[in-house]
Design a protein around this motif. Structure first.
Motif, short mmCIF file in Angstrom:
data_model
loop_
_atom_site.label_atom_id
_atom_site.label_comp_id
_atom_site.label_asym_id
_atom_site.label_seq_id
_atom_site.Cartn_x
_atom_site.Cartn_y
_atom_site.Cartn_z
N SER A 12 40.03 19.68 34.00
CA SER A 12 40.14 19.20 35.38
C SER A 12 38.77 19.07 36.02
N SER A 13 37.83 19.95 35.68
CA SER A 13 36.47 19.80 36.20
C SER A 13 35.82 18.54 35.65
N GLY A 14 36.04 18.30 34.36
CA GLY A 14 35.44 17.12 33.73
C GLY A 14 35.99 15.84 34.29
N ALA A 15 37.29 15.81 34.56
CA ALA A 15 37.88 14.58 35.10
C ALA A 15 37.38 14.32 36.51
N ALA A 16 37.00 15.40 37.21
CA ALA A 16 36.60 15.24 38.61
C ALA A 16 35.14 14.89 38.79
N VAL A 17 34.36 14.87 37.71
CA VAL A 17 32.94 14.55 37.87
C VAL A 17 32.82 13.11 38.36
N GLN A 18 32.10 12.93 39.48
CA GLN A 18 31.92 11.59 40.02
C GLN A 18 30.80 10.91 39.25
N GLY A 19 31.05 9.70 38.80
CA GLY A 19 29.99 9.01 38.10
C GLY A 19 29.75 9.64 36.73
N SER A 20 28.49 9.87 36.41
CA SER A 20 28.14 10.35 35.08
C SER A 20 27.74 11.80 35.12
N VAL A 55 40.52 5.94 30.92
CA VAL A 55 41.39 7.11 30.94
C VAL A 55 40.64 8.35 30.45
N ARG A 56 39.71 8.81 31.30
CA ARG A 56 38.92 9.96 30.93
C ARG A 56 39.76 11.18 30.58
N PRO A 57 40.85 11.46 31.29
CA PRO A 57 41.65 12.65 30.94
C PRO A 57 42.17 12.65 29.50
N ASP A 58 42.49 11.47 28.94
CA ASP A 58 42.95 11.44 27.54
C ASP A 58 41.84 11.86 26.59
N TYR A 59 40.63 11.37 26.86
CA TYR A 59 39.47 11.76 26.05
C TYR A 59 39.30 13.28 26.11
N PRO A 76 28.51 13.81 51.98
CA PRO A 76 29.70 12.96 51.90
C PRO A 76 30.99 13.75 51.74
N THR A 77 32.03 13.20 52.36
CA THR A 77 33.35 13.82 52.31
C THR A 77 34.07 13.41 51.03
N ALA A 78 35.23 14.01 50.84
CA ALA A 78 35.99 13.75 49.62
C ALA A 78 36.36 12.28 49.48
N TYR A 79 36.68 11.60 50.57
CA TYR A 79 37.14 10.22 50.44
C TYR A 79 36.00 9.24 50.37
N PHE A 80 34.77 9.72 50.56
CA PHE A 80 33.64 8.80 50.63
C PHE A 80 33.46 8.03 49.33
N ASN A 81 33.59 8.74 48.20
CA ASN A 81 33.37 8.05 46.93
C ASN A 81 34.36 6.92 46.73
N ASN A 82 35.63 7.17 47.04
CA ASN A 82 36.62 6.11 46.84
C ASN A 82 36.41 4.97 47.82
N ALA A 83 36.10 5.31 49.08
CA ALA A 83 35.87 4.26 50.06
C ALA A 83 34.64 3.44 49.68
N GLY A 84 33.58 4.15 49.29
CA GLY A 84 32.34 3.46 48.92
C GLY A 84 32.55 2.56 47.73
N GLN A 85 33.22 3.07 46.72
CA GLN A 85 33.43 2.27 45.51
C GLN A 85 34.36 1.09 45.80
N ALA A 86 35.36 1.29 46.66
CA ALA A 86 36.25 0.17 46.99
C ALA A 86 35.44 -0.94 47.67
#
Lengths: 220, 262
Positions: free
Chosen positions: A143-151, A195-199, B105-115
């Motif tokens: 769950s931590s890995g799936a939540a990483v934003q970007g890289s 589908v990062r969670p499958d990986y 940034p807040t939790a929704y910022f990434n999704n809003a920004g990327q959208a």
């Protein structure tokens, strides 16, 4: 170059020192080269495709090393503090990339070399004390890995699950890395697409717990 | 949630909220102006071109995933995150400002920004694009970068060196006329993950998902191809016009007689 000696061999376990190719330039600074994998590119199929392994190792990791060496050369030639400090992000990114991937290759093993066989010994008891069970650890890491934003990476560092952005070396947070999973898109895209969670679910079939245990015991 | 009081519209249209209003408290008090909550959500805008129209530079398969999965997921997750909160009903750029939260940034910022960023990116490219801009865009590029080739080099460099995931941008930037001898200029910026700059004119997505299926690790090849074959300079021109409402790109000429102290 105070503070810049990067004992790659220590990071990877003294037993593996012989496997880390390193050359010393005639101008007196160390450069690095691509470590070989202990298994074929296709050995981790079907969990991680041979195509990904080849690209990941021979292109991505190699590029980090090439760029790291270039930055080291610039550092060696740098005459003033401004130039030195300007190299910081390149060193962090490319050096971190080299460190992280070197550990990652050792963290993986094909099924016929013990990949996926759960942890034994002191590590096993530490995991069950800290997390309850290996399954719970896996859930937490996924769950931590799936939540990483970007890289970035998700790591198990001395019994704490941490994530880092981009290639920030695990040691930047003062923790000792035991197991790292690359969640950059290049690590899974060709096979798992978005589908990062499958990986993350499938990679546990090829995790080399013996390597993780030996790092843990060394760190004790 | 926003409410509407125009009952004739509400009677005619099957609002999703009518399912909600099956509770007695909402049906009661049905005077001529009955309050029905309006729910807003963002929708994934269709691409401004066919999915195979950018071949061979950007494959249909890439767009199926990039637009059809990644972009769609940002929009869907954003909707989930703001549903039922006071953010529901806000425009996307308001959400970005709120979400940026002064650098925290807040939790929704990434999704809003990327959208937002992806909408902007799809508009920035087109089949048969690339080549060279003309007119005012070219003039400003040559003025502020030296030459079109110098701009291309700097843009490629920024896109190639954005570590990890992110975007490279051509932006309009206000400057201090006392320092730079002009009021505004074009510049290049790069941003990580979901961030975007204040006055964007053009962008390239350099998240790996944007190029991995077609170019694998060869990000520089992807960047060159987008610049040479896909950029829509018409859209950049239109955005430049809009940017002029915020920035003056040219020197202000003060007539001589205004210098005299009156």
């Amino acid at each position: 170059m105070a503070g810049l000696t990067l004992p790659a061999s220590r990071r990877l376990g003294s037993a593996l020192q012989a496997l880390i190719p390193v050359t010393v330039q005639s101008r007196g600074f160390q450069t690095y080269s691509l470590p070989e994998l202990a298994y074929d590119y296709g050995a981790l199929e079907p969990y991680i495709s041979g195509e990904i392994m080849e690209l990941h190792h021979s292109k991505h990791h190699k590029t980090y090393i090439t760029n790291f060496n270039a930055a080291l050369e610039k550092l060696h030639d740098a005459k003033d503090p401004q130039s030195i400090v300007a190299l910081q992000s390149a060193l962090n990114f490319n050096g971190g990339g080299h460190i992280n991937h070197s550990i990652f290759w050792k963290n993986l093993a094909p099924k016929n070399q013990g990949g996926g066989e759960g942890p034994q010994g002191p590590l096993a008891s530490a995991i069950s004390t800290q997390f309850g069970s290996v399954e719970k650890l896996i859930t937490k890491m996924n769950s931590s890995g799936a939540a990483v934003q970007g890289s970035g990476w998700v790591e198990l560092k001395h019994l704490v699950v941490e994530t880092t952005a981009n290639q920030d070396p695990l040691t930047n947070k003062g923790l000792i890395p035991l197991l790292g999973i690359d969640v950059w898109e290049h690590a899974y895209y060709l096979q798992y697409k978005n589908v990062r969670p499958d990986y993350l679910k499938n990679i546990w079939n090829v995790i080399n717990w013996k390597d993780v245990s030996s790092r843990y015991e060394e760190a004790l | 949630m926003a409410t509407a009081t125009c009952s004739s519209i509400l009677r005619a249209t099957p609002w999703p909220s009518q399912i909600l209003s099956s509770s007695p408290s909402l049906r009661k008090g049905n005077t001529r102006s009955s309050y029905r909550p309006i729910m807003m959500e963002f929708h994934l805008r269709p691409l401004p071109f066919e999915m195979d129209a950018l071949e061979p530079y950007m494959s249909k398969q890439t767009l199926e995933f990039h637009w059809g999965k990644h972009h769609r997921t940002y929009v869907d997750n954003l909707n989930k995150q703001i549903k039922g909160t006071e953010l529901e009903g806000m425009q996307l750029d308001e959400l970005l400002k709120h979400g940026y939260n002064n650098g925290n940034p807040t939790a929704y910022f990434n999704n809003a920004g990327q959208a937002w960023n992806h909408d902007f990116f799809w508009e920035s490219i087109k089949p048969g694009g690339g080549k060279k801009p003309t007119g005012e865009v070219l003039h400003l590029i040559e003025r502020d970068f030296g030459s079109f080739e110098a701009f291309v080099d700097e843009f490629k460099q920024a896109a190639a060196t954005q570590f990890g995931s992110g975007w490279a941008w051509l932006v309009g930037m206000p400057t201090d006329p006392l320092v730079e001898n002009k009021f505004g200029k074009l510049a290049i910026e790069k941003t990580p993950n979901a961030l975007n700059p204040l006055i964007p004119l053009l962008t390239i997505d350099v998240w790996e998902h944007a190029y991995y299926l077609d170019y694998q690790n060869r990000r520089p090849d992807y960047i060159s191809t987008v610049i040479n074959e896909l950029i829509s300079w018409e859209v950049v021109t239109a955005r430049l016009e809009r940017a002029k409402a915020t920035i003056n790109f040219y020197d202000v000429v003060v007539p001589d007689d205004q210098y005299k102290y009156k």
